[in-house]
Design a protein around this motif. Structure first.
Motif, PDB file in Angstrom:
ATOM      1  N   MET A 806       4.366  48.636   7.167  1.00 18.00           N
ATOM      2  CA  MET A 806       5.361  48.398   6.186  1.00 18.00           C
ATOM      3  C   MET A 806       5.957  46.960   6.462  1.00 18.00           C
ATOM      4  O   MET A 806       7.203  46.926   6.594  1.00 18.00           O
ATOM      5  CB  MET A 806       6.343  49.252   5.740  1.00 18.00           C
ATOM      6  N   TYR A 807       5.055  46.052   6.856  1.00 16.41           N
ATOM      7  CA  TYR A 807       5.519  44.624   7.218  1.00 16.41           C
ATOM      8  C   TYR A 807       6.542  43.935   6.133  1.00 16.41           C
ATOM      9  O   TYR A 807       7.431  43.210   6.365  1.00 16.41           O
ATOM     10  CB  TYR A 807       4.365  43.956   7.629  1.00 16.41           C
ATOM     11  N   GLU A 808       5.922  44.380   5.095  1.00 16.15           N
ATOM     12  CA  GLU A 808       6.678  43.597   3.746  1.00 16.15           C
ATOM     13  C   GLU A 808       8.462  44.002   3.843  1.00 16.15           C
ATOM     14  O   GLU A 808       9.397  43.233   3.592  1.00 16.15           O
ATOM     15  CB  GLU A 808       6.233  43.888   2.505  1.00 16.15           C
ATOM     16  N   GLU A 809       8.612  45.410   4.181  1.00 15.63           N
ATOM     17  CA  GLU A 809       9.807  45.906   4.318  1.00 15.63           C
ATOM     18  C   GLU A 809      10.484  45.295   5.452  1.00 15.63           C
ATOM     19  O   GLU A 809      11.781  45.232   5.397  1.00 15.63           O
ATOM     20  CB  GLU A 809       9.800  47.475   4.351  1.00 15.63           C
ATOM     21  N   LYS A 828       5.507  35.314  11.485  1.00 12.80           N
ATOM     22  CA  LYS A 828       4.564  34.835  12.589  1.00 12.80           C
ATOM     23  C   LYS A 828       3.722  36.158  13.142  1.00 12.80           C
ATOM     24  O   LYS A 828       2.793  36.178  13.284  1.00 12.80           O
ATOM     25  CB  LYS A 828       5.414  34.044  13.409  1.00 12.80           C
ATOM     26  N   THR A 829       4.607  37.148  13.265  1.00 13.81           N
ATOM     27  CA  THR A 829       3.820  38.329  13.931  1.00 13.81           C
ATOM     28  C   THR A 829       3.220  39.111  12.964  1.00 13.81           C
ATOM     29  O   THR A 829       2.238  39.463  13.401  1.00 13.81           O
ATOM     30  CB  THR A 829       5.293  39.482  14.379  1.00 13.81           C
ATOM     31  N   TYR A 830       3.691  39.311  11.590  1.00 18.01           N
ATOM     32  CA  TYR A 830       3.035  40.145  10.689  1.00 18.01           C
ATOM     33  C   TYR A 830       2.196  39.516   9.830  1.00 18.01           C
ATOM     34  O   TYR A 830       1.475  40.294   9.017  1.00 18.01           O
ATOM     35  CB  TYR A 830       3.970  41.188  10.251  1.00 18.01           C
ATOM     36  N   ASP A 834      -0.993  40.623   6.993  1.00 16.24           N
ATOM     37  CA  ASP A 834      -0.597  40.757   5.451  1.00 16.24           C
ATOM     38  C   ASP A 834      -0.177  39.481   4.930  1.00 16.24           C
ATOM     39  O   ASP A 834       0.973  38.800   5.123  1.00 16.24           O
ATOM     40  CB  ASP A 834       0.570  41.674   5.176  1.00 16.24           C
ATOM     41  N   GLN A 835      -1.154  38.727   4.196  1.00 14.21           N
ATOM     42  CA  GLN A 835      -0.748  37.249   3.896  1.00 14.21           C
ATOM     43  C   GLN A 835       0.313  37.122   2.796  1.00 14.21           C
ATOM     44  O   GLN A 835       0.617  36.023   2.595  1.00 14.21           O
ATOM     45  CB  GLN A 835      -2.174  36.667   3.498  1.00 14.21           C
ATOM     46  N   ASN A 870      -5.206  27.554   6.181  1.00 16.94           N
ATOM     47  CA  ASN A 870      -5.500  27.884   4.625  1.00 16.94           C
ATOM     48  C   ASN A 870      -5.553  29.151   4.332  1.00 16.94           C
ATOM     49  O   ASN A 870      -6.461  30.059   4.046  1.00 16.94           O
ATOM     50  CB  ASN A 870      -7.035  27.546   4.903  1.00 16.94           C
ATOM     51  N   LEU A 871      -3.964  29.704   4.473  1.00 14.01           N
ATOM     52  CA  LEU A 871      -3.914  31.385   4.170  1.00 14.01           C
ATOM     53  C   LEU A 871      -3.911  31.540   2.782  1.00 14.01           C
ATOM     54  O   LEU A 871      -4.129  32.821   2.737  1.00 14.01           O
ATOM     55  CB  LEU A 871      -2.482  31.427   5.050  1.00 14.01           C
TER      56      LEU A 871
END
Length: 978
Positions: A806-809, A828-830, A834-835, A870-871
């Protein structure tokens, strides 16, 4: 004349008057053809000898020189049917002499007779076989008695029942013993075994095991001779008896000798009991257990009273007158079994013979009259005794008549009632006690409760228990009597008996002792008879002896410990938290079970420790106990014990840590105890070095199934909650009571200063993070996340979000804290995983003027990072920034320029890839034409700047207009911004 008791083998003159009763009804027998006369056969004055048995009465008479056997006609012998007194058969037994003695066998219908010929002749008659030629019973054998050439009359005859031996006694003191199978053998062996100058007055055989003993009675001695050996004759008494005064007892098989002063009984080894009965005796006859004594006729005065005349009328043919002389013969029947005289009767004119057959006694008088004495039935006798209150005699009589237990018990009851009515309570109770097992106890209990005779009642209840007839109510009553009397000694005797046989209801006894406050006795019973629930209930609820209760639970083994700790664990934890926690740890890790298996049980517990835990294979007693094979064992679920620690959360931590470490390896090695625990609390932890948990894992097969997984998850979740909640931190306790103990609950975890408490808090959070990060720990992540949020445990929250992807959290968590640095670091880590996090970051940095002003450089870094890698499409970047009016178009001018330049280069590259003859890419032709058409339409409007700015001014969200133009034609939009 008096009847007195005489002590066994004693010549003491002490005598007592024996009780006399009339237990026989007398009736004169009449001839059925002439009721005014007796049966005609008995009027024969020549009748001299009789015998009876097997339903026969056999008589022998004499007329002139004809001596005949088996009666009725003169000169003949006749066998009678007693019921009708009709002659069944008569025959001549001897031609040259008279019949002097006869003996009817009991086991076979065989008659033995001896005739006074020279020499005497013995004949064996088979009464079931008829000699058709003579019309008489078959004479099976004829034996001449070899008396040594001394022709003297025969005075006594004895025949062994199996017809193996016959003894003949002569008046000259000679006894001849004849041996052999006298019924079948042709030849016999004869031997003179005794010679003396004293006439033989009695003979009798006694069989004992395989030994045959012959009693010999003379006028001055009693002797015995073992006929089955070569032992010499033994004199057992220097006093003999007159002719006719010796008879063998049919019941005791003793020789009974009647002398003038007493009646004597003889065993082979000497004189036995005797009964004083003074007076001259002329003959004795045995009937059942009665001895019939006939006294010789006595001349009486001619003047009689009316009472005497009435008494003497039994045997007289007419009523005596005052002037008529007469002779009186007395017949006495003495009940030797019950020690009383059951009949005394007087017969005038003398008694010729006494015959016993068909349950009655027949007395034949000299004048030919026949009397039948019929014994009263036992109930009638008992009623007579009851009316006279002679209960002891009644009891003896009932025993001799083989009364059953119920009948004898009824006599004891009557006797007890009689004594009770006389207020003789002690003796009454002695009789009532003898009714136990037959009489309903409530009958007696009510009597003595009403009479307030509690001491007597105690005796009865004790006996009721000792005989195994007591129920729970009787036990309750007895114990209540003890407690009411405060008779601790008898209570001890009743309760603390060494007899292992249970005489009372244990559960009831424990209950009564407990209610009466006799806890020591209740505990003794509960422990002795393995009433575990009662023992623990008393120790914990009444005595408050928690240490003994805990030690007792440990001894019970795993199954009983499991059950009782669920019941009493909370109380024990509140009073003895440390040892109780240790016992729970041993139980839930299998250490308690293994310890029980590897150590010999104590004598008190060896019969029940682990008896219900597992089914064990048979053991060889010669092997060490530690090698005993054991079956599988599964420790109880940890969850069922968690609620016990509601008041001891710190001990719950200790419990869960050690159990999880022992059973599942845990998440880290449990720390040593650093908190303050009372030193006076005893515990018995099991050494980890002494017990290998591989035994529990492998030998005892703890299944790692779904239930076990849920168990682990519950433990980890609970531990996490305990680590994170400040409410469960140990209290700061610095004061002490008068005994030097710290204030607070007994055995409570505690710290001395606030600093120590803070250290404990940090340590627990560190352990919580270890738990969360452990790869071997299974817990509920959602529940753990809630706990971390409630405890504001940031490290745990971030770790759980990361664990659940749950990187967004994670990004939102840091955004909520306005931790820009952590946001950039997390991005930078996550971000590579998850773009969408970049869009969230762009929205965050443009969320407020304050954030944007302090994070402009971070925003440009993100845009540069997005562009360089180019994410994201430019459209998504512009949409993310256009959600509010915080971000300006100038902030993204550089980003957009780079993106446009990049697209131009890409387009030129694509065109160079096309052949000169082709204007379109073959693969993209269709979609390219659609785009081209749209683009031409847009290019037509590219120079219409007024239209663009008009829409931009009218729109509420200017970024949406820019994004729309940009998405439809980048090149046209490029002209606008140029």
């Amino acid at each position: 004349m008096s009847i007195r008791g005489h002590h066994t083998q004693s010549n003491s003159n002490d005598q007592k008057q024996w009780r006399q009763f009339n237990f026989f009804d007398v009736q004169q027998v009449k001839d059925p053809n002439d009721p005014t006369k007796p049966p005609a056969i008995f009027l024969n004055p020549d009748l001299a000898v009789s015998t009876s048995g097997r339903g026969n009465i056999i008589l022998a008479d004499i007329l002139a020189l004809h001596f005949n056997c088996i009666l009725f006609k003169p000169g003949k012998n006749i066998m009678l049917n007693i019921k009708s007194f009709n002659v069944h058969q008569s025959f001549l037994a001897y031609e040259g002499g008279r019949v002097s003695h006869m003996k009817q066998m009991k086991q076979k219908n065989i008659l033995s007779t001896i005739g006074e010929e020279d020499p005497p002749i013995i004949k064996i008659w088979d009464l079931d076989k008829q000699d058709k030629s003579k019309g008489t019973p078959t004479c099976q054998r004829t034996i001449k008695v070899n008396h040594g050439g001394k022709p003297f009359p025969v005075s006594a005859l004895a025949v062994l029942e199996n017809l193996g031996q016959i003894a003949v006694g002569l008046t000259n003191g000679v006894v001849v013993l004849i041996k052999g199978d006298l019924y079948r053998d042709r030849y016999t062996r004869q031997k003179i075994i005794h010679e003396s100058d004293e006439p033989i007055t009695g003979l009798g055989f006694k069989e004992h095991n395989k030994t045959v003993i012959l009693f010999i009675v003379t006028t001055s001695k009693v002797l015995t001779y073992v006929t089955t050996s070569r032992s010499p004759i033994t004199i057992i008494d220097e006093q003999g008896a007159a002719l006719g005064c010796a008879v063998m007892s049919d019941t005791t098989h003793e020789m009974v000798v009647a002398k003038d002063e007493a009646i004597y009984f003889y065993e082979p080894d000497g004189r036995g009991p005797c009964f004083a009965y003074e007076g001259t005796k002329s003959s004795v006859t045995w009937f059942k257990s009665n001895l019939i004594i006939v006294s010789p006729p006595i001349s009486q005065p001619t003047r009689l009273t009316s009472t005497t005349r009435s008494a003497l009328s039994i045997g007289s043919g007419s009523t005596p007158t005052q002037s008529a002389p007469y002779e009186l013969t007395k017949v006495t029947i003495f009940d030797t079994a019950n020690k009383f005289i059951s009949y005394i009767g007087s017969f005038s004119h003398g008694v010729r013979m006494i015959i016993c057959e068909w349950g009655g006694i027949y007395i034949l008088g000299m004048e030919g009259k026949l009397y039948r004495l019929e014994e009263k039935d036992t109930p009638t006798k008992l009623e007579i005794l009851f009316k006279k209150n002679l209960y002891l005699l009644a009891i003896n009589l009932a025993h001799s008549q083989k009364y059953d237990d119920a009948g004898i018990s009824d006599i004891f009851k009557r006797y007890g009632d009689h004594l009770y009515s006389k207020a003789d309570y002690d003796n009454a109770m002695a009789q009532y006690i003898l009714t136990i097992g037959q009489l309903e106890p409530s009958y007696i209990i009510r009597k003595f409760l009403d009479a307030q005779r509690i001491h007597n009642l105690v005796n009865y209840l004790q006996e009721l228990h000792s005989r195994g007839f007591a129920n729970a109510d009787h036990t309750t009553l007895l114990l209540n009597c003890y407690t009411k009397l405060k008779d601790v000694a008898r209570l001890d005797q009743f309760i603390k008996t060494d007899n292992e046989e249970l005489k009372f209801d244990v559960e009831t006894a424990i209950k009564v002792c407990r209610q009466a406050g006799y806890y020591e006795h209740a505990v003794y019973l509960a422990e002795k008879f393995h009433e575990h629930d009662s023992y623990l209930k008393i120790q914990i609820e009444d005595v408050k002896d928690f240490e003994n209760a805990l030690e007792y639970i440990r001894k019970l083994g795993s199954t009983e410990a499991n059950r009782n700790l669920q019941k009493y664990g909370k109380i024990l934890l509140n009073h003895l938290p440390h040892p109780t926690t240790q016992l729970l740890i041993d139980l839930c890790t299998g250490d308690l079970f293994l310890t029980t298996q590897r150590s010999p049980p104590s004598p008190k517990t060896q019969n029940h420790i682990e008896a219900s835990n597992v089914q064990q294979a048979p053991t060889n007693s010669t092997k060490p106990i530690k090698e005993r094979p054991v079956s599988s064992y599964k420790p109880p679920p940890v969850r069922i014990f968690m609620s016990l620690f509601v008041d001891q959360p710190n001990y719950l931590i200790q419990f869960l840590e050690q159990v999880s470490h022992k059973r599942w390896g845990g998440f880290s090695t449990p720390r040593k105890q650093t908190l303050n625990v009372p030193k006076n609390v005893s515990s018995r932890p099991v050494s980890a070095s002494s017990i290998d948990m591989d035994d529990v894992v492998s030998k005892y097969s703890i299944e790692n199934n779904d239930s076990e997984s849920e168990e682990k998850k519950a433990v980890w979740n609970t531990l996490l909650e305990l680590y994170l909640s400040e409410a469960y931190l140990p209290p700061v306790i610095s004061g002490k009571d008068s005994k030097g103990r710290k204030y607070g609950a007994p055995g409570n975890f505690s710290v001395s200063t606030e600093t120590e408490r803070v250290k404990e808090k940090l340590l627990r959070k560190d352990k919580a993070l270890q738990l969360l990060k452990s790869q071997d720990v299974s817990y509920d992540s959602n529940q753990a996340l809630v706990l971390c949020y409630l405890a504001q445990f940031d490290e745990g929250i971030v770790y759980l979000y990361e664990k659940m992807n749950m990187y967004e959290e994670i990004l939102r968590f840091y955004m909520a804290k306005d931790d820009t640095e952590k946001v950039i670091q997390s991005l930078k880590t996550y971000g590579p995983q998850d773009q969408s996090l970049y869009l969230l970051a762009l929205a965050y940095f443009s969320s407020s003027p304050t954030t944007l002003s302090t994070s402009t450089s971070e925003l440009l870094q993100i845009l540069d990072h997005i562009d360089s890698h180019n994410l994201l499409p430019p459209l998504q970047v512009i949409q993310a920034l256009s959600r509010n009016s915080i971000a300006t178009l100038g902030m993204i001018k550089g980003y957009m320029g780079k993106r446009i330049e990049s697209e131009r280069k890409e387009t030129q590259v694509n065109r160079r890839c096309l052949p000169e003859s082709d204007r379109e890419c073959p693969q993209c032709a269709h979609s390219h034409r659609l785009i081209s058409d749209e683009r031409r339409a847009q290019e037509a409007n590219a120079d219409k700047h007024d239209l663009f700015f008009e829409r931009l001014n009218e729109a509420e969200d200017g970024f949406s207009v820019v994004a729309d133009y940009f998405s439809k034609n980048t090149m046209a939009f490029a002209k606008l911004i140029d």
